[in-house]
Design an enzyme around this catalytic site. Structure first.
Site, PDB file in Angstrom:
ATOM      1  N   ARG A  73       0.835  -1.204   0.000  1.00 23.04           N
ATOM      2  CA  ARG A  73       0.000   0.000   0.000  1.00 23.04           C
ATOM      3  C   ARG A  73       0.871   1.256   0.000  1.00 23.04           C
ATOM      4  NH1 ARG A  73      -4.877  -1.814  -0.188  1.00 23.04           N
ATOM      5  NH2 ARG A  73      -5.383  -3.744   0.922  1.00 23.04           N
ATOM      6  N   ASP A  74       0.452   2.231  -0.824  1.00 21.87           N
ATOM      7  CA  ASP A  74       1.171   3.501  -0.878  1.00 21.87           C
ATOM      8  C   ASP A  74       1.053   4.195   0.469  1.00 21.87           C
ATOM      9  OD1 ASP A  74       2.121   5.497  -3.453  1.00 21.87           O
ATOM     10  OD2 ASP A  74       1.710   6.453  -1.514  1.00 21.87           O
ATOM     11  N   HIS A 114       7.710   1.178 -10.780  1.00 27.81           N
ATOM     12  CA  HIS A 114       6.531   0.765 -10.022  1.00 27.81           C
ATOM     13  C   HIS A 114       5.267   1.151 -10.766  1.00 27.81           C
ATOM     14  CE1 HIS A 114       7.912   4.731  -8.655  1.00 27.81           C
ATOM     15  NE2 HIS A 114       6.641   5.046  -8.474  1.00 27.81           N
TER      16      HIS A 114
HETATM   17  P1  AMP Z   1       6.235   8.081  -7.965  1.00 20.94           P
HETATM   18  O1  AMP Z   1       5.888   9.524  -7.725  1.00 20.94           O
HETATM   19  O2  AMP Z   1       5.556   7.510  -9.184  1.00 20.94           O
HETATM   20  O3  AMP Z   1       7.731   7.836  -7.960  1.00 20.94           O
HETATM   21  O4  AMP Z   1       5.598   7.284  -6.766  1.00 20.94           O
HETATM   22  C1  AMP Z   1       6.264   7.001  -5.591  1.00 20.94           C
HETATM   23  C2  AMP Z   1       5.204   6.627  -4.596  1.00 20.94           C
HETATM   24  O5  AMP Z   1       5.829   5.964  -3.523  1.00 20.94           O
HETATM   25  C3  AMP Z   1       4.427   7.798  -3.999  1.00 20.94           C
HETATM   26  O6  AMP Z   1       3.042   7.657  -4.276  1.00 20.94           O
HETATM   27  C4  AMP Z   1       4.745   7.726  -2.520  1.00 20.94           C
HETATM   28  O7  AMP Z   1       3.648   8.092  -1.704  1.00 20.94           O
HETATM   29  C5  AMP Z   1       5.114   6.268  -2.350  1.00 20.94           C
HETATM   30  N1  AMP Z   1       5.997   5.965  -1.233  1.00 20.94           N
HETATM   31  C6  AMP Z   1       7.125   6.625  -0.868  1.00 20.94           C
HETATM   32  N2  AMP Z   1       7.689   6.036   0.198  1.00 20.94           N
HETATM   33  C7  AMP Z   1       6.906   4.955   0.507  1.00 20.94           C
HETATM   34  C8  AMP Z   1       6.951   3.955   1.509  1.00 20.94           C
HETATM   35  N3  AMP Z   1       7.942   3.916   2.436  1.00 20.94           N
HETATM   36  N4  AMP Z   1       5.983   3.017   1.550  1.00 20.94           N
HETATM   37  C9  AMP Z   1       4.973   3.060   0.648  1.00 20.94           C
HETATM   38  N5  AMP Z   1       4.878   3.982  -0.341  1.00 20.94           N
HETATM   39  C10 AMP Z   1       5.826   4.918  -0.405  1.00 20.94           C
END
Ligand code: AMP
Length: 117
Positions: A32-33, A103
Site C-alpha cells: 500500500r502507498d 513501479h
Molecule cells: P512516484 O511519484 O511515481 O515515484 O511514486 C512514488 C510513490 O511511492 C508515492 O506515491 C509515494 O507516496 C510512495 N511511497 C514513498 N515512500 C513509501 C513507503 N515507504 N511506503 C509506501 N509507499 C511509499
C-alpha cells in the site's frame, strides 16, 4: 544512481523497511502507498531493481507482463475490478517520479479525475 542496497523499494521487497505488503510472489511485490491518492492505492514492483520504464530491457518482459496481470488480480481482490481503476507508471521528472525503482500505481475506489490536470 540509486543502488539496490539503498533503494527504498528494494528494501521494502526484502522486508528491511516496513510496508503493508498485499502480495509477494514470482518476483513481484505489491504494497500500500504510504500517501494514498485514492481509497485503493497499491504499488506493484518487480523485486529486481529496474530504475524506471526507460531502463527496462528484453530480460524484463516477463516481469513487466506479470506486473499488469498482478495489478488486475489485486484490483479484483480489492473489489474495484467492476467499478474500474487506473494503472500509472511515472517515468522521470515531468511525470513526478520520486522513487527510482519501476513501479505501477494501482488506483481506484472512487471516480478518478480525468484529465489529470
Ligand atoms: P512516484 O511519484 O511515481 O515515484 O511514486 C512514488 C510513490 O511511492 C508515492 O506515491 C509515494 O507516496 C510512495 N511511497 C514513498 N515512500 C513509501 C513507503 N515507504 N511506503 C509506501 N509507499 C511509499
Amino acid at each position: 544512481m540509486t543502488q539496490e542496497s539503498d533503494c527504498l523499494f528494494c528494501r521494502i521487497a526484502r522486508g528491511e523497511i516496513p510496508a503493508t505488503i498485499v502480495y509477494q510472489r514470482d518476483g513481484i511485490t505489491a504494497f500500500r502507498d504510504i500517501a494514498p491518492q485514492a481509497p485503493t492505492h497499491v504499488l506493484l514492483i518487480p523485486d529486481r531493481h529496474i530504475s524506471g520504464a526507460a531502463a527496462a530491457t528484453d530480460a524484463d518482459d516477463a516481469a513487466l507482463g506479470r506486473l499488469i496481470r498482478t495489478a488486475a488480480e489485486l484490483a479484483r481482490q480489492e473489489g474495484i475490478a467492476d467499478s474500474g481503476y487506473r494503472l500509472i507508471i511515472n517515468q522521470g521528472p515531468d511525470a513526478g517520479q520520486t522513487v527510482p525503482h519501476l513501479h505501477v500505481h494501482l488506483l481506484g475506489g472512487k471516480l478518478l479525475p480525468t484529465p489529470l490536470a
